[in-house]
Design a protein around this motif. Structure first.
Motif, PDB file in Angstrom:
ATOM      1  N   PHE A  27       0.830  -1.208   0.000  1.00  0.00           N
ATOM      2  CA  PHE A  27       0.000   0.000   0.000  1.00  0.00           C
ATOM      3  C   PHE A  27       0.862   1.256   0.000  1.00  0.00           C
ATOM      4  O   PHE A  27       1.769   1.396   0.821  1.00  0.00           O
ATOM      5  N   PHE A  28       0.570   2.165  -0.925  1.00  0.00           N
ATOM      6  CA  PHE A  28       1.233   3.468  -0.954  1.00  0.00           C
ATOM      7  C   PHE A  28       0.163   4.541  -0.793  1.00  0.00           C
ATOM      8  O   PHE A  28      -0.744   4.643  -1.620  1.00  0.00           O
ATOM      9  N   ALA A  29       0.263   5.336   0.283  1.00  0.00           N
ATOM     10  CA  ALA A  29      -0.682   6.437   0.508  1.00  0.00           C
ATOM     11  C   ALA A  29      -0.322   7.583  -0.437  1.00  0.00           C
ATOM     12  O   ALA A  29       0.810   7.636  -0.940  1.00  0.00           O
ATOM     13  N   THR A  30      -1.260   8.506  -0.646  1.00  0.00           N
ATOM     14  CA  THR A  30      -0.980   9.632  -1.558  1.00  0.00           C
ATOM     15  C   THR A  30       0.264  10.402  -1.109  1.00  0.00           C
ATOM     16  O   THR A  30       1.008  10.917  -1.936  1.00  0.00           O
ATOM     17  N   THR A  31       0.501  10.433   0.190  1.00  0.00           N
ATOM     18  CA  THR A  31       1.699  11.137   0.692  1.00  0.00           C
ATOM     19  C   THR A  31       2.995  10.403   0.301  1.00  0.00           C
ATOM     20  O   THR A  31       4.087  10.944   0.463  1.00  0.00           O
ATOM     21  N   ASP A  32       2.859   9.164  -0.180  1.00  0.00           N
ATOM     22  CA  ASP A  32       4.051   8.384  -0.587  1.00  0.00           C
ATOM     23  C   ASP A  32       4.310   8.502  -2.091  1.00  0.00           C
ATOM     24  O   ASP A  32       5.107   7.733  -2.641  1.00  0.00           O
ATOM     25  N   SER A  33       3.641   9.435  -2.749  1.00  0.00           N
ATOM     26  CA  SER A  33       3.738   9.526  -4.207  1.00  0.00           C
ATOM     27  C   SER A  33       5.194   9.688  -4.671  1.00  0.00           C
ATOM     28  O   SER A  33       5.630   9.031  -5.624  1.00  0.00           O
ATOM     29  N   ASP A  34       5.947  10.574  -3.985  1.00  0.00           N
ATOM     30  CA  ASP A  34       7.349  10.783  -4.393  1.00  0.00           C
ATOM     31  C   ASP A  34       8.169   9.505  -4.206  1.00  0.00           C
ATOM     32  O   ASP A  34       9.000   9.157  -5.040  1.00  0.00           O
ATOM     33  N   ILE A  35       7.910   8.821  -3.099  1.00  0.00           N
ATOM     34  CA  ILE A  35       8.645   7.570  -2.820  1.00  0.00           C
ATOM     35  C   ILE A  35       8.347   6.548  -3.912  1.00  0.00           C
ATOM     36  O   ILE A  35       9.247   5.884  -4.430  1.00  0.00           O
ATOM     37  N   LEU A  36       7.056   6.454  -4.279  1.00  0.00           N
ATOM     38  CA  LEU A  36       6.685   5.476  -5.305  1.00  0.00           C
ATOM     39  C   LEU A  36       7.361   5.824  -6.640  1.00  0.00           C
ATOM     40  O   LEU A  36       7.933   4.944  -7.300  1.00  0.00           O
TER      41      LEU A  36
END
Ligand code: SAM
Length: 274
Positions: A27-36
């Protein structure tokens, strides 16, 4: 590998992260967009894509998608583990719960699910061997990552894997300089196979087991995924069998057919029915 980061517009983040969660559980939250974007871009570039939308379409629709998803899983999954991790729980398992289960069944099956590079199943094998119980417990270990499993099969450890070695590990491992290798009796006792825990049929194919050690992977899943994964795992457990999860994880909020027990300061979930 290319370190360029491709743009990840929010609409593409939504469909790409949704696909990753659907297929891999992660799971990637919207706040993890840069990480993804940072993790996926090098893989997409290496596969020949200049846009993450095109990469998404490939992953969603191309016949080569399953293989590419496996490659993507390699860069997304966190393989952090070490010999002797959260040892109190494994010690209580081997000294208290396994003997209790063996009093009912002469031979047990233990599954180390999401075993990463093998430190966990070999720790269990070492603890069992120290108590003379290894011949009575078949250990199967699995992970999503084929690359992690290829490393695990060799039973060789170094660096951070050896950072918290318990004294007993000197009886489990042979040391050659900075390298350690699982002794042959331990190597022989663990078999490895690839299993995606979000694939219900793959979990079913594991058959019935007495103990499942599934630690430090549920933290990467959302509650809805944890619930379905745990339901499949509980199905694979024999009545009275135990599920172990990581020290930072809990299943109490889900209720269900699992009792929570404390042994030696560690927590265990037990399937009802006996
Ligand atoms: C942090 S490691 C945990 C290793 C070990 N259980 C421990 O506690 O030290 C997490 C592992 O979960 C695996 N994993 C992630 N998603 C998975 C999935 N859907 N199915 C099976 N394994 C998965 C990763 O490949 C990684 O090796």
């Amino acid at each position: 590998m290319n370190s360029r980061r491709l743009p990840l517009p929010s609409a593409v983040f939504t469909i790409l992260s949704g696909l990753i969660e659907e297929r891999l559980g992660l799971f990637f939250a919207t706040t993890d967009s840069d990480i993804l974007a940072e993790k996926v871009s090098p893989r997409a570039l290496e596969a020949g894509f200049e846009s993450l939308l095109d990469y998404y379409y490939y992953l969603r629709y191309d016949p080569g998608a399953p293989r590419e998803l496996e490659r993507l899983a390699e860069v997304l999954a966190v393989h952090e583990t070490y010999v002797g991790r959260e040892l109190d729980q494994l010690t209580a398992l081997v000294s208290t719960l396994i003997p209790r289960l063996l009093a009912v069944r002469p031979k047990l099956r233990l599954w180390s699910a999401a075993c990463s590079t093998g430190e966990e199943p070999f720790t269990v094998a070492g603890l069992l061997n120290d108590r003379g119980l290894l011949p009575q417990v078949e250990i199967v270990a699995s992970d999503l990552s084929q690359r992690a499993l290829d490393i695990a099969r060799h039973g060789k450890f170094s660096g951070r894997s050896l950072r918290a070695l318990p004294p007993a590990a000197s009886g489990w491992l042979d040391f050659e300089g900075p390298l350690a290798r699982a002794r042959s009796e331990l190597l022989r006792s663990v078999s490895f196979q690839q299993v995606n825990l979000t694939d219900h049929h793959a979990v079913q194919r594991m058959g019935q087991v007495d103990v499942i050690v599934c630690r430090n992977v549920l933290i990467y899943f959302r509650d809805s995924t944890i619930k379905t994964v745990v339901e499949s795992l509980v199905e694979a457990l024999r009545p009275g069998g135990y599920l172990l999860i990581g020290a930072s994880e809990s299943l109490l909020r889900f209720g269900g057919n699992l009792g929570c027990e404390e042994h030696g300061g560690a927590f265990f979930y037990r399937k009802g029915g006996v």
